[in-house]
Design an enzyme around this catalytic site. Sequence first.
Site, PDB file in Angstrom:
ATOM      1  N   THR A  63       0.851  -1.182   0.000  1.00  0.00           N
ATOM      2  CA  THR A  63       0.000   0.000   0.000  1.00  0.00           C
ATOM      3  C   THR A  63       0.892   1.238   0.000  1.00  0.00           C
ATOM      4  OG1 THR A  63      -1.910   1.031   1.062  1.00  0.00           O
ATOM      5  CG2 THR A  63      -0.264   0.060   2.521  1.00  0.00           C
ATOM      6  N   LYS A  67       3.921   1.549  -4.085  1.00  0.00           N
ATOM      7  CA  LYS A  67       3.435   0.770  -5.227  1.00  0.00           C
ATOM      8  C   LYS A  67       4.270   0.945  -6.497  1.00  0.00           C
ATOM      9  CE  LYS A  67      -1.319   0.259  -3.667  1.00  0.00           C
ATOM     10  NZ  LYS A  67      -2.749   0.259  -4.056  1.00  0.00           N
ATOM     11  N   ASP A 104      -4.879  -4.704  -8.079  1.00  0.00           N
ATOM     12  CA  ASP A 104      -5.743  -3.543  -7.867  1.00  0.00           C
ATOM     13  C   ASP A 104      -6.717  -3.325  -9.025  1.00  0.00           C
ATOM     14  OD1 ASP A 104      -5.092  -2.615  -5.331  1.00  0.00           O
ATOM     15  OD2 ASP A 104      -3.499  -1.298  -6.044  1.00  0.00           O
ATOM     16  N   GLY A 235     -14.700   1.844  -0.345  1.00  0.00           N
ATOM     17  CA  GLY A 235     -13.358   1.313  -0.460  1.00  0.00           C
ATOM     18  C   GLY A 235     -13.215  -0.157  -0.107  1.00  0.00           C
TER      19      GLY A 235
END
Length: 269
Positions: A63, A67, A104, A235
């Site tokens: 995170t 990244k 992701d 989220g």
Amino acid sequence: MTAYAEVIGDPIAQSKSPLIHGFWLKQLGIEAEYRRAHVTPEGLAAYFDSRRQDPNWRGCNITLPHKQAALEFVEDRGGIRESIGAINTVLRAEDGVLIGTNTDAGGFYAPIAGLDLDGAHAVVIGAGGAARAILFALSKVGIGRVTLLNRNVLKGAALLSSFGIKGEALPLNSKLPSAALLVNASALGMIGQPPLAIDLSPLPEDAVVYDAVYAPLETDLLAQAHDRGLDTVDGLEMLVGQAALAFELFFGAEPPRDRDEELRALLIA
């Protein structure tokens, strides 16, 4: 010795990934652990050097703010550098080789797979690693135009160009255009971060507002969208979606997604 995976970031205390993976491991009866590790930018190289030597380490999720930087320490067998340009997952092969990938994009897209975005206009806030994955996903479903809002307008414009997406990059405080989808891919609105000040009134009644921030779960952005009666995605949807793809890579088993409601209750308790 217990096999384990973990999530790294700076900060990391807010991460819900250990709860997610721990829930799935327990449900499936897998003897393994999922931990969190606070890794600073200065400590990133040493972290990967140490984990490379540990045969019990299956890999990690990544995170903020690592990244993009993490790409320097792994093999890029899937061409992630040229496509998304950021990774959120690293796997350790049996020979100790570290392989980077990105879950992701798939995690972001799963909750909105039913939307017809072909030729549509989207707004994306942010230009970091999460934004890269989101723009990659949008480019693959034929998005027509993207307005990217970011502090650094030149960085935003370069990002759109790198994905071959038509649109424009504007400052954060710019007025929103009328768009079918608004995605906050920044840390703005997260606990401990500056608020995201934005006026949603230009969005049409059928727009979808998607916030990748999950701490707090009900961000000011989503609260404003709910007040307008707009459809929203929070989220946790993206977090659980990307975690499911990573879990299978780490532990070789599909997570029990039929228990998602139970997992969500655990995460918001």
